[in-house]
Scaffold this motif. Structure first.
Motif, PDB file in Angstrom:
ATOM      1  N   SER A  60      -0.323   4.368   4.772  1.00  0.00           N
ATOM      2  CA  SER A  60       0.969   4.086   4.051  1.00  0.00           C
ATOM      3  C   SER A  60       2.325   4.808   4.421  1.00  0.00           C
ATOM      4  O   SER A  60       3.252   4.328   4.386  1.00  0.00           O
ATOM      5  CB  SER A  60       0.816   4.518   2.752  1.00  0.00           C
ATOM      6  OG  SER A  60      -0.303   3.864   2.151  1.00  0.00           O
ATOM      7  N   LEU A  87     -11.503   7.698   4.035  1.00  0.00           N
ATOM      8  CA  LEU A  87     -10.658   6.411   3.392  1.00  0.00           C
ATOM      9  C   LEU A  87      -9.384   7.035   2.590  1.00  0.00           C
ATOM     10  O   LEU A  87      -8.332   6.102   3.014  1.00  0.00           O
ATOM     11  CB  LEU A  87     -11.573   5.332   2.320  1.00  0.00           C
ATOM     12  CG  LEU A  87     -12.657   4.683   3.024  1.00  0.00           C
ATOM     13  CD1 LEU A  87     -13.527   4.144   2.097  1.00  0.00           C
ATOM     14  CD2 LEU A  87     -12.257   3.598   4.188  1.00  0.00           C
ATOM     15  N   TRP A 147      -5.697   5.713   4.388  1.00  0.00           N
ATOM     16  CA  TRP A 147      -4.824   5.182   3.237  1.00  0.00           C
ATOM     17  C   TRP A 147      -3.363   5.850   3.092  1.00  0.00           C
ATOM     18  O   TRP A 147      -2.415   5.378   3.225  1.00  0.00           O
ATOM     19  CB  TRP A 147      -5.474   4.976   1.748  1.00  0.00           C
ATOM     20  CG  TRP A 147      -4.340   4.639   0.669  1.00  0.00           C
ATOM     21  CD1 TRP A 147      -3.554   3.432   1.086  1.00  0.00           C
ATOM     22  CD2 TRP A 147      -4.062   5.092  -0.551  1.00  0.00           C
ATOM     23  NE1 TRP A 147      -2.717   3.301  -0.211  1.00  0.00           N
ATOM     24  CE2 TRP A 147      -3.224   4.255  -1.089  1.00  0.00           C
ATOM     25  CE3 TRP A 147      -4.644   6.056  -1.140  1.00  0.00           C
ATOM     26  CZ2 TRP A 147      -2.985   4.438  -2.313  1.00  0.00           C
ATOM     27  CZ3 TRP A 147      -4.315   6.184  -2.439  1.00  0.00           C
ATOM     28  CH2 TRP A 147      -3.344   5.481  -3.208  1.00  0.00           C
ATOM     29  N   LEU A 175       0.860   4.060  -2.855  1.00  0.00           N
ATOM     30  CA  LEU A 175       0.675   5.598  -2.678  1.00  0.00           C
ATOM     31  C   LEU A 175       1.913   6.424  -3.392  1.00  0.00           C
ATOM     32  O   LEU A 175       1.666   7.345  -4.087  1.00  0.00           O
ATOM     33  CB  LEU A 175       0.732   5.712  -1.151  1.00  0.00           C
ATOM     34  CG  LEU A 175       0.981   7.214  -0.751  1.00  0.00           C
ATOM     35  CD1 LEU A 175      -0.687   7.968  -1.305  1.00  0.00           C
ATOM     36  CD2 LEU A 175       1.036   7.389   0.677  1.00  0.00           C
ATOM     37  N   HIS A 204       0.723  -1.056  -0.030  1.00  0.00           N
ATOM     38  CA  HIS A 204       0.109  -0.024   0.224  1.00  0.00           C
ATOM     39  C   HIS A 204       0.807   1.294  -0.035  1.00  0.00           C
ATOM     40  O   HIS A 204       0.356   2.179  -0.633  1.00  0.00           O
ATOM     41  CB  HIS A 204      -1.074  -0.001   1.164  1.00  0.00           C
ATOM     42  CG  HIS A 204      -0.359  -0.303   2.518  1.00  0.00           C
ATOM     43  ND1 HIS A 204       0.317   0.706   3.328  1.00  0.00           N
ATOM     44  CD2 HIS A 204      -0.363  -1.371   3.259  1.00  0.00           C
ATOM     45  CE1 HIS A 204       0.656   0.199   4.593  1.00  0.00           C
ATOM     46  NE2 HIS A 204       0.460  -0.951   4.371  1.00  0.00           N
ATOM     47  N   THR A 205       2.112   1.128   0.481  1.00  0.00           N
ATOM     48  CA  THR A 205       2.809   2.426   0.677  1.00  0.00           C
ATOM     49  C   THR A 205       3.399   2.536  -0.877  1.00  0.00           C
ATOM     50  O   THR A 205       3.571   3.767  -1.253  1.00  0.00           O
ATOM     51  CB  THR A 205       4.237   2.059   1.644  1.00  0.00           C
ATOM     52  OG1 THR A 205       3.551   2.003   2.868  1.00  0.00           O
ATOM     53  CG2 THR A 205       5.057   3.326   1.592  1.00  0.00           C
TER      54      THR A 205
END
Length: 401
Positions: free
Chosen positions: A387, A379, A383, A208, A204-205
């Protein structure tokens, strides 16, 4: 009043040129005759001419027109005198020119409905058909009253529809703006620090960082893509009847918005059908005119099939039931109206019911939009925080004291 540059001739046969303000061409001729001049040629002059060609006639202008004509015709004022008074009191230059043209055509022997047919972008087929029916039945005052009431209803309905669409568009723009700001300005500063830690980053990082890089390096594509998609859809709908039909069906299936649009179409159909039928227009002509009013290809196609079935000898209720577009309430009211001969009264009941439902549904949708947008923004922020702070927390937890 528009300003005209004119060429004229006096009693001695000498050419006289000049400029003068007048409501329209007949008015200019009348003013020149009072000066003992005969008009030869003229043209609109300057900014006034531009405004008269390019002005816009709003629904409010039409409401005022109908109300004014209702009052004057009800008071027994001759049509030409009423239109002349209306022309002289109008602020809208475009509509003033239209009314002047109506006067000119009526003076030439045309009926009011026939004169209105020369301006289809202002007076649509339904409007002119109702006026023609009023002229034939000598109920023109009642027709203008019904038209004024109907235009007010349309204005209120349009206002309610804008409430449904404008608020989510406004909030969605804010959410998009916040997202762009975070991706372009905030995230790069934090991800630079995270990369300097030298550890493996979670998915997820990395996602991003990828999204942030897209916004930074291809911001023009991010901004241009929605515009290009919008233009492409507009061109497709303009050039393809099949695409317009499918899009009309999709509109009615959009969550939350679709049912409201469907009920608006049903209310519009019921209101106009009742108004047309009460004015003495035949059922087949009522349906034909409603095909243009509903503004949805799926429903319009259904009305065409129902009209064809009625032309072939089928009953009104059976024809509408066979197309499977209208809900049981509309079918039931059509059945009652067909049995009692009060089709307009039955459909007005349908319109009243759906108008009430539309208001309630709009209020419910508006109450849901704010929390939904808040959740979406939450959200996105969650996120970003997960992240960014996740790798930092992992690094700190590995440090041995």
């Amino acid at each position: 009043m528009a300003r005209y540059a004119y060429q004229s001739m006096n009693a001695a046969g000498k050419m006289v040129r000049g400029s003068m303000e007048a409501a329209n061409l007949p008015d200019l001729e009348l003013r020149l005759k009072r000066m003992e001049l005969d008009l030869i040629d003229c043209k609109l002059q300057g900014q006034k001419a531009f405004r008269q060609r390019r002005g816009k006639v709003s629904r409010k202008d039409l409401i005022n027109f109908c109300f004014y004509m209702e009052q004057l015709s009800g008071a027994g004022v001759p049509m030409l005198e009423g239109l002349a008074d209306l022309r002289d009191s109008m602020d809208n230059p475009r509509f003033r020119g239209v009314v002047a043209d109506l006067i000119e055509n009526i003076e030439g022997g045309a009926q009011l409905s026939e004169a209105m047919n020369r301006h289809p972008h202002i007076f649509d087929k339904t409007f002119t058909s109702l006026v023609a029916a009023g002229e034939q039945s000598a109920e023109i005052t009642e027709v203008f009253k019904n038209l004024a009431d109907n235009l007010k209803w349309q204005d209120e309905l349009a206002s309610q529809t804008r409430k449904v669409l404008m608020y989510p568009a406004f909030v969605g723009t804010i959410v998009l703006g916040v997202t762009i700001f975070l991706m372009i300005f905030l995230v790069p500063q934090l991800t630079g620090f995270i990369k300097s830690m030298g550890q493996d980053l979670p998915f997820h990082t990395r996602a991003l960082i990828f999204v942030s890089n897209v916004f930074i390096n291809y911001w023009y594509a991010v901004l241009a893509t929605p515009v290009l998609i919008f233009i492409g859809i507009k061109l497709l709908l303009h050039n393809s009847a099949e695409a317009r039909y499918k899009a009309a069906g999709y509109k009615l299936r959009i969550p939350l918005i679709g049912p409201i649009l469907y009920k608006i179409i049903l209310a519009r159909f019921a209101t106009f059908f009742a108004l047309l039928y009460a004015s003495g227009i035949t059922i087949l002509d009522c349906i034909r005119l409603c095909e243009e009013i509903v503004a949805n290809e799926v429903v319009a196609n259904g009305l065409r099939r129902a009209r064809q079935a009625i032309s072939d000898g089928q009953g009104v209720t059976a024809a509408f039931q066979s197309i499977e577009i209208f809900p049981p309430l509309v079918i039931r009211m059509l059945k009652v109206g067909e049995a009692t001969g009060s089709m307009d009264t039955a459909l007005r009941n349908v319109s009243y019911f759906y108008n009430r439902e539309i208001k309630e549904m709009i209020e419910k949708v508006q109450s849901l939009i704010e929390p939904v947008m808040t959740v979406i923004l939450g959200l996105i922020l969650g996120w970003i925080m997960l992240s960014v702070l996740g790798p930092i927390y992992d690094t700190i937890s590995k440090v041995k004291v």
